[in-house]
Design an enzyme around this catalytic site. Structure first.
Site, PDB file in Angstrom:
ATOM      1  CE  LYS A  22      -1.482   1.687   4.079  1.00  0.00           C
ATOM      2  NZ  LYS A  22      -1.221   3.084   4.447  1.00  0.00           N
ATOM      3  CG  ASN A  23       2.469   2.699   3.545  1.00  0.00           C
ATOM      4  OD1 ASN A  23       1.297   3.064   3.372  1.00  0.00           O
ATOM      5  ND2 ASN A  23       2.959   2.392   4.723  1.00  0.00           N
ATOM      6  NE  ARG A  92       1.243  13.063   8.219  1.00  0.00           N
ATOM      7  CZ  ARG A  92       2.410  13.261   7.635  1.00  0.00           C
ATOM      8  NH1 ARG A  92       2.674  12.594   6.546  1.00  0.00           N
ATOM      9  NH2 ARG A  92       3.284  14.100   8.117  1.00  0.00           N
ATOM     10  CB  CYS A 116      -3.102  11.002  12.378  1.00  0.00           C
ATOM     11  SG  CYS A 116      -2.873  10.667  10.643  1.00  0.00           S
ATOM     12  NE  ARG A 121       1.410  10.266  10.487  1.00  0.00           N
ATOM     13  CZ  ARG A 121       0.969   9.361   9.609  1.00  0.00           C
ATOM     14  NH1 ARG A 121      -0.289   8.963   9.668  1.00  0.00           N
ATOM     15  NH2 ARG A 121       1.760   8.896   8.662  1.00  0.00           N
ATOM     16  N   PRO A 122       3.329  16.342  11.375  1.00  0.00           N
ATOM     17  CG  PRO A 122       5.318  17.236  12.178  1.00  0.00           C
ATOM     18  CD  PRO A 122       4.312  16.147  12.441  1.00  0.00           C
ATOM     19  CG  LEU A 125      10.941  17.261   8.149  1.00  0.00           C
ATOM     20  CD1 LEU A 125      11.227  15.818   8.522  1.00  0.00           C
ATOM     21  CD2 LEU A 125      12.158  18.142   8.429  1.00  0.00           C
ATOM     22  CG  ASP A 305       3.715   1.489   9.384  1.00  0.00           C
ATOM     23  OD1 ASP A 305       3.857   1.714   8.169  1.00  0.00           O
ATOM     24  OD2 ASP A 305       3.532   2.388  10.216  1.00  0.00           O
ATOM     25  NE  ARG A 397      -6.675   5.107   5.843  1.00  0.00           N
ATOM     26  CZ  ARG A 397      -6.120   6.250   6.263  1.00  0.00           C
ATOM     27  NH1 ARG A 397      -6.531   6.816   7.375  1.00  0.00           N
ATOM     28  NH2 ARG A 397      -5.157   6.820   5.577  1.00  0.00           N
TER      29      ARG A 397
HETATM   30  C1  EPZ Z   1       5.029   6.777   6.152  1.00  0.00           C
HETATM   31  O1  EPZ Z   1       4.346   7.879   6.698  1.00  0.00           O
HETATM   32  C2  EPZ Z   1       4.010   5.650   6.117  1.00  0.00           C
HETATM   33  N1  EPZ Z   1       2.883   6.039   5.276  1.00  0.00           N
HETATM   34  C3  EPZ Z   1       3.506   5.346   7.528  1.00  0.00           C
HETATM   35  O2  EPZ Z   1       2.648   4.211   7.440  1.00  0.00           O
HETATM   36  C4  EPZ Z   1       4.694   4.991   8.405  1.00  0.00           C
HETATM   37  O3  EPZ Z   1       4.236   4.809   9.731  1.00  0.00           O
HETATM   38  C5  EPZ Z   1       5.733   6.115   8.361  1.00  0.00           C
HETATM   39  O4  EPZ Z   1       6.128   6.374   6.991  1.00  0.00           O
HETATM   40  C6  EPZ Z   1       6.987   5.779   9.153  1.00  0.00           C
HETATM   41  O5  EPZ Z   1       7.583   4.635   8.625  1.00  0.00           O
HETATM   42  C7  EPZ Z   1       3.027   5.995   3.939  1.00  0.00           C
HETATM   43  O6  EPZ Z   1       4.069   5.623   3.425  1.00  0.00           O
HETATM   44  C8  EPZ Z   1       1.831   6.412   3.137  1.00  0.00           C
HETATM   45  P1  EPZ Z   1       7.426   9.965   8.095  1.00  0.00           P
HETATM   46  P2  EPZ Z   1       5.051   9.344   6.679  1.00  0.00           P
HETATM   47  O7  EPZ Z   1       7.361  11.269   7.380  1.00  0.00           O
HETATM   48  O8  EPZ Z   1       5.811   9.530   5.436  1.00  0.00           O
HETATM   49  C9  EPZ Z   1       8.044  13.152  11.511  1.00  0.00           C
HETATM   50  C10 EPZ Z   1       0.709   2.935   7.808  1.00  0.00           C
HETATM   51  O9  EPZ Z   1       0.309   2.450   8.878  1.00  0.00           O
HETATM   52  N2  EPZ Z   1       7.851  14.151  10.450  1.00  0.00           N
HETATM   53  O10 EPZ Z   1       8.548   9.023   7.797  1.00  0.00           O
HETATM   54  O11 EPZ Z   1       4.007  10.329   7.026  1.00  0.00           O
HETATM   55  C11 EPZ Z   1       6.768  12.406  11.840  1.00  0.00           C
HETATM   56  O12 EPZ Z   1       6.007  13.132  12.771  1.00  0.00           O
HETATM   57  C12 EPZ Z   1       1.253   4.349   7.768  1.00  0.00           C
HETATM   58  O13 EPZ Z   1       0.748   2.321   6.717  1.00  0.00           O
HETATM   59  C13 EPZ Z   1       8.065  15.489  10.751  1.00  0.00           C
HETATM   60  O14 EPZ Z   1       8.392  15.853  11.875  1.00  0.00           O
HETATM   61  O15 EPZ Z   1       6.064   9.196   7.905  1.00  0.00           O
HETATM   62  C14 EPZ Z   1       7.286  11.113  12.405  1.00  0.00           C
HETATM   63  O16 EPZ Z   1       7.611  11.273  13.779  1.00  0.00           O
HETATM   64  C15 EPZ Z   1       1.028   5.075   9.079  1.00  0.00           C
HETATM   65  N3  EPZ Z   1       7.882  16.412   9.765  1.00  0.00           N
HETATM   66  C16 EPZ Z   1       8.572  10.866  11.617  1.00  0.00           C
HETATM   67  O17 EPZ Z   1       8.921  12.128  11.029  1.00  0.00           O
HETATM   68  C17 EPZ Z   1       7.536  16.052   8.479  1.00  0.00           C
HETATM   69  O18 EPZ Z   1       7.413  16.939   7.609  1.00  0.00           O
HETATM   70  C18 EPZ Z   1       8.435   9.859  10.502  1.00  0.00           C
HETATM   71  O19 EPZ Z   1       7.377  10.271   9.665  1.00  0.00           O
HETATM   72  C19 EPZ Z   1       7.329  14.683   8.201  1.00  0.00           C
HETATM   73  C20 EPZ Z   1       7.508  13.753   9.200  1.00  0.00           C
END
Ligand code: EPZ
Length: 421
Positions: A22-23, A92, A116, A121-122, A125, A305, A397
């Site tokens: 999915k991701n 998101r 969420c 989940r900002p 970045l 996850d 989902r």
């Molecule tokens: C991806 O989300 C996945 N979703 C998530 O899977 C997964 O939990 C996550 O990566 C971590 O592995 C998809 O790929 C669609 P991140 P993503 O940006 O990209 C912080 C599921 O269950 N952060 O790597 O949103 C954030 O708060 C979903 O399938 C910032 O601070 O995750 C977190 O603590 C849920 N600022 C960390 O980074 C930003 O601009 C990792 O988030 C972006 C992120």
């Protein structure tokens, strides 16, 4: 509204096939916005997040056809660069359209993602990366407005190796003028596959699989076909279904190396793992689960996850284990629901301290998010008596009819329509 009714205690056996990731699909699909023509993504899972992304792309002018896990996306007539709130609030990952739209059209208007079940989940970045590439970013009435005549290659460093921000920056950089260097990038399999797909379209990305990616901007990208990787999180979830019920099952269509950190922990907990032909066999028939601590981290560490699913597994382990989430400090909505099933879990900051119990007893429990609902299903499979998991729209989902896969393995689980919310 549907719920699952699970009569626990059944052994599982047989072979189950893992669906596409999915991701990974949620990154590959918006990547097609960078080209103009007919793209095909095979092994696309039929899960609701994919249908949400299809609707969002349709809103932008992308025509699609989706049959037998093969998704056709025609990007030759993009008519809008606006991703509206009603789509983004549902998922998101919609923010992934920002980079491609900005890079190809010089403009994107994307709703800020809503809340969420856990977070925050900002997307700071993502936005900082776009600014580094020369975009002007403003926030108006809940929307991100991004403008750039032509993005320019730049150095981007991620303080946190964000999966989404890496994907967005990568896609934006492919059509920028000049070279972009991304340091401390995410190296999840989904990102590596996105790089491969973009390169097949004509992008020039090097350093794939490392935390330093160099992208030499090109003038145009071209429509391409790709076969999506298997879903490592669905695979891990199915493996834990076998472990928690002391069963032996085989998984087909799995990329074992994408799951190493989970497989190591499973072996430490006492299950046997072996590869037979193209399948991965998990045998937990003669093992009692040992309590094993887990702390999540970015790839190739233990995935966040899989945290909720591991927590469910440890509720019936032989001693005390600690499961810590370092990625999302409050991703523990499943804990109070697991305790309703008789688990003995105490939350201390971003750790669940789990005292193994002899048995779980079925009850009504409520899903709150995708992986939390998976953990409740796993616990229900092992619990004595009947467990009802409400609000399984969360589960739909990211898992394709998981009850059918589990039933085919011998679980007593059925999807029932309900007015209960
Ligand atoms: C991806 O989300 C996945 N979703 C998530 O899977 C997964 O939990 C996550 O990566 C971590 O592995 C998809 O790929 C669609 P991140 P993503 O940006 O990209 C912080 C599921 O269950 N952060 O790597 O949103 C954030 O708060 C979903 O399938 C910032 O601070 O995750 C977190 O603590 C849920 N600022 C960390 O980074 C930003 O601009 C990792 O988030 C972006 C992120």
């Amino acid at each position: 509204m549907d719920k699952f009714v699970i009569r626990g205690g059944k052994k599982l056996k047989g072979t189950v096939s893992v669906s596409g990731a999915k991701n990974a699909s949620l990154a590959l699909m918006p990547a097609t916005l960078l080209n103009s023509g007919l793209n095909r993504i095979d092994n696309t899972p039929e899960v609701n997040d994919i249908f949400t992304m299809i609707k969002l792309l349709k809103q932008l002018g992308v025509e699609s056809e989706f049959h037998n896990h093969s998704l056709l996306l025609n990007t030759s007539k993009i008519t809008s660069q606006v991703a509206p709130y009603e789509h983004v609030k549902k998922m998101r990952a919609s923010v992934y359209v920002l980079g491609p739209l900005l890079s190809r059209f010089g403009y994107a208007k994307v709703s800020m993602p809503g809340g969420c079940a856990w977070g925050p989940r900002p997307i700071n970045l993502h936005l900082e990366a776009m600014k580094r590439l020369g975009a002007e970013i403003s926030l108006e009435e809940g929307y991100i407005i991004a403008r750039a005549n032509k993005l320019k290659g730049a150095k981007i460093h991620f303080d946190i190796p964000s999966v989404g921000a890496t994907g967005n920056a990568l896609m934006a950089a492919t059509l920028a003028k000049g070279t972009t260097l991304i340091t401390n990038s995410a190296i999840e399999p989904e990102i590596n596959q996105l790089c491969d797909y973009l390169n097949s379209m004509g992008a020039r990305i090097s350093g794939i699989g490392t935390t330093t990616l160099e992208i030499e901007g090109v003038d145009e990208l071209f429509p391409k076909q790709i076969k999506n990787i298997p879903d490592r999180i669905e695979a891990g979830t199915l493996l834990i279904a076998a472990a928690i019920t002391h069963s032996k099952i085989s998984l087909a269509n799995i990329e074992v190396q994408h799951l190493d950190s989970v497989l190591i922990k499973l072996e430490e907990s006492g299950v046997k793992l072996l590869q037979e032909n193209d399948c991965l066999v998990l045998d937990a028939e003669n093992s009692s689960a040992k309590s094993i601590d887990v702390s999540t981290s970015v790839y190739p560490g233990f995935p966040t996850d899989m945290q909720a699913q591991w927590t469910a597994y440890m509720t019936l382990a032989d001693s005390i284990s600690t499961v810590t989430d370092t990625i999302y400090l409050d991703r523990f909505n499943h804990v109070p629901e697991l305790n309703r099933l008789g688990a003995n879990i105490e939350l201390i900051n971003n750790s669940a301290v789990i005292k193994g119990v002899k048995k779980l007893k079925g009850a009504k429990v409520m899903s709150t998010d995708l992986r939390a609902s998976a953990s409740l299903v796993l616990a229900g499979l092992a619990a004595e008596g009947t467990t009802e998991v409400l609000r399984i729209y969360h589960l739909d989902r990211g898992y394709q009819r998981i009850e059918e896969k589990l039933r085919a393995l011998g679980a007593d689980i059925e999807r029932v329509a309900t007015t209960e919310f």
